[in-house]
Design a protein around this motif. Structure first.
Motif, PDB file in Angstrom:
ATOM      1  N   HIS A 125       0.849  -1.196   0.000  1.00  0.00           N
ATOM      2  CA  HIS A 125       0.000   0.000   0.000  1.00  0.00           C
ATOM      3  C   HIS A 125       0.881   1.240   0.000  1.00  0.00           C
ATOM      4  CE1 HIS A 125      -2.894   3.015   1.296  1.00  0.00           C
ATOM      5  NE2 HIS A 125      -3.869   2.133   1.095  1.00  0.00           N
ATOM      6  N   TRP A 126       0.493   2.255  -0.766  1.00  0.00           N
ATOM      7  CA  TRP A 126       1.349   3.435  -0.902  1.00  0.00           C
ATOM      8  C   TRP A 126       1.646   4.093   0.449  1.00  0.00           C
ATOM      9  CZ3 TRP A 126      -0.875   7.844   0.978  1.00  0.00           C
ATOM     10  CH2 TRP A 126      -2.271   7.924   0.985  1.00  0.00           C
ATOM     11  N   ALA A 127       0.723   3.999   1.406  1.00  0.00           N
ATOM     12  CA  ALA A 127       0.949   4.608   2.717  1.00  0.00           C
ATOM     13  C   ALA A 127       1.963   3.830   3.553  1.00  0.00           C
ATOM     14  CB  ALA A 127      -0.377   4.711   3.478  1.00  0.00           C
ATOM     15  N   PRO A 137      15.780  -2.459   3.811  1.00  0.00           N
ATOM     16  CA  PRO A 137      16.486  -1.718   2.748  1.00  0.00           C
ATOM     17  C   PRO A 137      16.962  -2.582   1.595  1.00  0.00           C
ATOM     18  CG  PRO A 137      17.828  -1.894   4.747  1.00  0.00           C
ATOM     19  CD  PRO A 137      16.462  -2.370   5.104  1.00  0.00           C
ATOM     20  N   GLU A 138      16.994  -3.897   1.786  1.00  0.00           N
ATOM     21  CA  GLU A 138      17.416  -4.784   0.703  1.00  0.00           C
ATOM     22  C   GLU A 138      16.309  -5.029  -0.312  1.00  0.00           C
ATOM     23  OE1 GLU A 138      15.756  -7.122   4.103  1.00  0.00           O
ATOM     24  OE2 GLU A 138      17.113  -5.436   3.834  1.00  0.00           O
ATOM     25  N   VAL A 139      15.087  -4.550  -0.020  1.00  0.00           N
ATOM     26  CA  VAL A 139      13.955  -4.700  -0.924  1.00  0.00           C
ATOM     27  C   VAL A 139      13.880  -3.489  -1.842  1.00  0.00           C
ATOM     28  CG1 VAL A 139      11.448  -5.009  -1.108  1.00  0.00           C
ATOM     29  CG2 VAL A 139      12.715  -6.045   0.798  1.00  0.00           C
ATOM     30  N   ARG A 140      13.661  -3.721  -3.122  1.00  0.00           N
ATOM     31  CA  ARG A 140      13.530  -2.623  -4.092  1.00  0.00           C
ATOM     32  C   ARG A 140      12.049  -2.240  -4.192  1.00  0.00           C
ATOM     33  NH1 ARG A 140      15.940  -5.741  -8.914  1.00  0.00           N
ATOM     34  NH2 ARG A 140      15.127  -3.966 -10.108  1.00  0.00           N
ATOM     35  N   VAL A 141      11.638  -1.321  -3.348  1.00  0.00           N
ATOM     36  CA  VAL A 141      10.226  -0.950  -3.249  1.00  0.00           C
ATOM     37  C   VAL A 141       9.840  -0.051  -4.418  1.00  0.00           C
ATOM     38  CG1 VAL A 141       8.455   0.146  -1.828  1.00  0.00           C
ATOM     39  CG2 VAL A 141      10.327  -1.138  -0.748  1.00  0.00           C
ATOM     40  N   GLU A 142       8.757  -0.424  -5.114  1.00  0.00           N
ATOM     41  CA  GLU A 142       8.218   0.365  -6.216  1.00  0.00           C
ATOM     42  C   GLU A 142       6.816   0.819  -5.820  1.00  0.00           C
ATOM     43  OE1 GLU A 142       8.481  -1.694  -9.914  1.00  0.00           O
ATOM     44  OE2 GLU A 142      10.664  -1.873  -9.822  1.00  0.00           O
ATOM     45  N   PRO A 143       6.678   1.994  -5.260  1.00  0.00           N
ATOM     46  CA  PRO A 143       5.410   2.390  -4.641  1.00  0.00           C
ATOM     47  C   PRO A 143       4.295   2.745  -5.613  1.00  0.00           C
ATOM     48  CG  PRO A 143       6.996   4.193  -4.535  1.00  0.00           C
ATOM     49  CD  PRO A 143       7.739   3.011  -5.082  1.00  0.00           C
ATOM     50  N   ASP A 144       4.592   2.931  -6.893  1.00  0.00           N
ATOM     51  CA  ASP A 144       3.591   3.478  -7.806  1.00  0.00           C
ATOM     52  C   ASP A 144       2.829   2.441  -8.615  1.00  0.00           C
ATOM     53  OD1 ASP A 144       4.356   5.943  -6.936  1.00  0.00           O
ATOM     54  OD2 ASP A 144       5.636   6.387  -8.661  1.00  0.00           O
ATOM     55  N   VAL A 145       3.210   1.176  -8.557  1.00  0.00           N
ATOM     56  CA  VAL A 145       2.577   0.178  -9.411  1.00  0.00           C
ATOM     57  C   VAL A 145       1.459  -0.546  -8.657  1.00  0.00           C
ATOM     58  CG1 VAL A 145       4.656  -0.141 -10.783  1.00  0.00           C
ATOM     59  CG2 VAL A 145       4.283  -1.583  -8.768  1.00  0.00           C
ATOM     60  N   LEU A 146       0.599  -1.257  -9.396  1.00  0.00           N
ATOM     61  CA  LEU A 146      -0.503  -1.998  -8.780  1.00  0.00           C
ATOM     62  C   LEU A 146      -0.057  -3.374  -8.307  1.00  0.00           C
ATOM     63  CD1 LEU A 146      -3.430  -1.073 -11.191  1.00  0.00           C
ATOM     64  CD2 LEU A 146      -3.050  -0.233  -8.865  1.00  0.00           C
ATOM     65  N   PHE A 147       0.898  -3.994  -9.007  1.00  0.00           N
ATOM     66  CA  PHE A 147       1.478  -5.255  -8.537  1.00  0.00           C
ATOM     67  C   PHE A 147       2.808  -5.463  -9.237  1.00  0.00           C
ATOM     68  CE2 PHE A 147      -1.571  -6.372 -11.917  1.00  0.00           C
ATOM     69  CZ  PHE A 147      -0.731  -6.986 -12.833  1.00  0.00           C
ATOM     70  N   TRP A 154       5.311 -12.489  -6.093  1.00  0.00           N
ATOM     71  CA  TRP A 154       4.378 -11.452  -6.496  1.00  0.00           C
ATOM     72  C   TRP A 154       3.971 -10.617  -5.286  1.00  0.00           C
ATOM     73  CZ3 TRP A 154       2.265 -11.273 -11.598  1.00  0.00           C
ATOM     74  CH2 TRP A 154       2.646 -12.351 -12.410  1.00  0.00           C
ATOM     75  N   THR A 155       3.833  -9.317  -5.475  1.00  0.00           N
ATOM     76  CA  THR A 155       3.308  -8.447  -4.417  1.00  0.00           C
ATOM     77  C   THR A 155       2.279  -7.509  -5.027  1.00  0.00           C
ATOM     78  OG1 THR A 155       5.187  -6.935  -4.751  1.00  0.00           O
ATOM     79  CG2 THR A 155       5.348  -8.503  -2.927  1.00  0.00           C
ATOM     80  N   GLY A 156       1.226  -7.210  -4.253  1.00  0.00           N
ATOM     81  CA  GLY A 156       0.154  -6.352  -4.735  1.00  0.00           C
ATOM     82  C   GLY A 156       0.017  -5.108  -3.884  1.00  0.00           C
ATOM     83  N   ALA A 157      -0.518  -4.063  -4.484  1.00  0.00           N
ATOM     84  CA  ALA A 157      -0.712  -2.800  -3.785  1.00  0.00           C
ATOM     85  C   ALA A 157      -1.914  -2.888  -2.841  1.00  0.00           C
ATOM     86  CB  ALA A 157      -0.895  -1.671  -4.795  1.00  0.00           C
ATOM     87  N   GLY A 158      -2.288  -1.749  -2.290  1.00  0.00           N
ATOM     88  CA  GLY A 158      -3.280  -1.721  -1.222  1.00  0.00           C
ATOM     89  C   GLY A 158      -4.687  -2.096  -1.636  1.00  0.00           C
ATOM     90  N   THR A 159      -5.374  -2.771  -0.754  1.00  0.00           N
ATOM     91  CA  THR A 159      -6.798  -3.079  -0.790  1.00  0.00           C
ATOM     92  C   THR A 159      -7.225  -3.616  -2.152  1.00  0.00           C
ATOM     93  OG1 THR A 159      -6.988  -1.239   0.776  1.00  0.00           O
ATOM     94  CG2 THR A 159      -9.025  -2.226   0.033  1.00  0.00           C
ATOM     95  N   VAL A 160      -7.873  -2.799  -2.997  1.00  0.00           N
ATOM     96  CA  VAL A 160      -8.393  -3.302  -4.262  1.00  0.00           C
ATOM     97  C   VAL A 160      -7.254  -3.708  -5.202  1.00  0.00           C
ATOM     98  CG1 VAL A 160      -9.898  -2.773  -6.227  1.00  0.00           C
ATOM     99  CG2 VAL A 160     -10.457  -1.907  -3.957  1.00  0.00           C
ATOM    100  N   ARG A 192      -6.645  -3.453 -14.844  1.00  0.00           N
ATOM    101  CA  ARG A 192      -6.587  -1.997 -14.756  1.00  0.00           C
ATOM    102  C   ARG A 192      -5.224  -1.517 -15.215  1.00  0.00           C
ATOM    103  NH1 ARG A 192      -7.952   0.386  -9.097  1.00  0.00           N
ATOM    104  NH2 ARG A 192      -6.669  -1.333  -8.350  1.00  0.00           N
ATOM    105  N   THR A 193      -5.217  -0.468 -16.018  1.00  0.00           N
ATOM    106  CA  THR A 193      -3.955   0.126 -16.431  1.00  0.00           C
ATOM    107  C   THR A 193      -3.598   1.223 -15.440  1.00  0.00           C
ATOM    108  OG1 THR A 193      -5.173   1.629 -17.870  1.00  0.00           O
ATOM    109  CG2 THR A 193      -4.289  -0.362 -18.859  1.00  0.00           C
ATOM    110  N   GLY A 194      -2.363   1.686 -15.540  1.00  0.00           N
ATOM    111  CA  GLY A 194      -1.927   2.733 -14.625  1.00  0.00           C
ATOM    112  C   GLY A 194      -1.365   2.128 -13.357  1.00  0.00           C
ATOM    113  N   GLY A 195      -1.028   2.984 -12.428  1.00  0.00           N
ATOM    114  CA  GLY A 195      -0.407   2.523 -11.202  1.00  0.00           C
ATOM    115  C   GLY A 195      -1.081   3.080  -9.972  1.00  0.00           C
ATOM    116  N   GLN A 196      -0.489   2.761  -8.835  1.00  0.00           N
ATOM    117  CA  GLN A 196      -1.032   3.165  -7.557  1.00  0.00           C
ATOM    118  C   GLN A 196      -0.944   4.672  -7.342  1.00  0.00           C
ATOM    119  OE1 GLN A 196      -0.767   1.428  -2.983  1.00  0.00           O
ATOM    120  NE2 GLN A 196       0.998   1.173  -4.314  1.00  0.00           N
TER     121      GLN A 196
END
Length: 317
Positions: A125-127, A137-147, A154-160, A192-196
């Protein structure tokens, strides 16, 4: 039968668990869809208290992850709390056996605690993205994508965003047709297209003539994918200047018109490969890629395999 094991632990979010159950726990065989076995796995097969207050029973101990084709980890309301060592060991064991593993929302913190995200791209989740990056810090966090997907994790963004991830996992295992059918039954978009980033602390814009014209233009583009569509042509359909159209499009969807078009062309190519007895050359033309080389290049980048292999795996004709 395709077996999915979902990992349960205290404070797991009921919404995340509900999404997993809706996608893999419903019997849709009578409707022509494949059957799934959904295992609910907890330490000691004990009942688990969910947030915000319900309790769910387990069907398996943690050894229920053995023999699963996929492991899915829902998020919990206390993402920074310690995780039981047995749970982390079970996840590491599944990963060592080569089982794909996915997490929804704050479930990424569980995968990180198990060391499964070390050196990998991940999203939450972006928050919570800053906390994930600071704590691991060893994780490359990509906050703007949906998954994200990185070498079987695999990792998914917040809630929906968890819905997006689960449908993508179905698409990868059973094809776009099955994922689309499940999405229709859930009354949600199959992709869905686009990101978080489009959802971060912004008010929902009012419905305007411009937004209405944009929606109509997107619908028109989907039905004319065989054409070499340009931003200028789409802008004319939306009765807008190209630069203004591109800006409004990105604000509304979180992606550019060009990237959105490629995603629509890929989705149509998947559908045709699954359902139509057309040559790859014909599909390339029907989807607007022009040549098989362009289709293969974009398809491999987006889907992770070639059109020929995809058809061999998922064709229903």
């Amino acid at each position: 039968m395709f077996t999915v094991a979902t990992l349960l632990y205290d404070d797991v979010r009921a919404f995340d668990f509900g999404v997993i159950s809706e996608v893999w726990g419903m019997d849709r065989v009578s409707g022509g869809l494949p059957g799934f076995e959904l295992r609910r796995c907890s330490a000691g097969a004990r009942p688990v208290r969910m947030f915000p207050g319900a309790t769910v029973s387990a069907t398996h101990d943690l050894d229920g992850l053995d023999g699963a084709d996929l492991v899915v980890v829902p998020g919990r309301d206390t993402p920074f709390a310690p995780v039981e060592p047995a749970v982390l060991d079970a996840l590491r064991g599944a990963h060592a056996r080569g089982v794909p593993i996915g997490s929804l929302c704050a479930g990424a913190f569980v995968l990180a605690a198990a060391g499964l995200l070390d050196g990998r791209r991940a999203v939450t989740h972006w928050a919570l993205a800053d906390r994930l990056a600071a704590g691991h810090p060893e994780v490359r966090v990509e906050p703007d994508v949906l998954f994200t997907e990185d070498r079987g994790i695999w990792t998914g963004a917040g809630t929906v965003g968890g819905v997006d991830l689960c449908l993508e996992l179905v698409r990868r295992s059973h094809g776009a047709g099955v994922a689309n059918a499940i999405a229709r039954r859930m009354v949600t978009a199959a992709h869905r297209t686009g990101g978080q980033a489009q959802f971060i602390e912004r008010p929902i814009p009012p419905v305007t003539t411009t937004r209405s014209a944009l929606a109509e233009t997107m619908d028109w583009a989907r039905s004319h994918l065989d054409r070499p569509l340009t931003v200028a042509e789409l802008a004319r359909r939306a009765r807008s200047a190209p630069r203004t159209f591109a800006r409004h499009f990105t604000e509304a969807t979180g992606t550019t018109p060009a990237r959105w078009l490629v995603a629509q062309r890929i989705a149509e190519a998947q559908r045709l490969l699954e359902t139509e007895d057309l040559s790859v050359e014909q599909i390339a033309a029907r989807c607007g890629f022009g040549t098989t080389t362009m289709l293969r290049r974009h398809f491999l980048r987006a889907v992770g395999t070639t059109p020929t292999v995809y058809r061999r795996t998922f064709a229903r004709v």
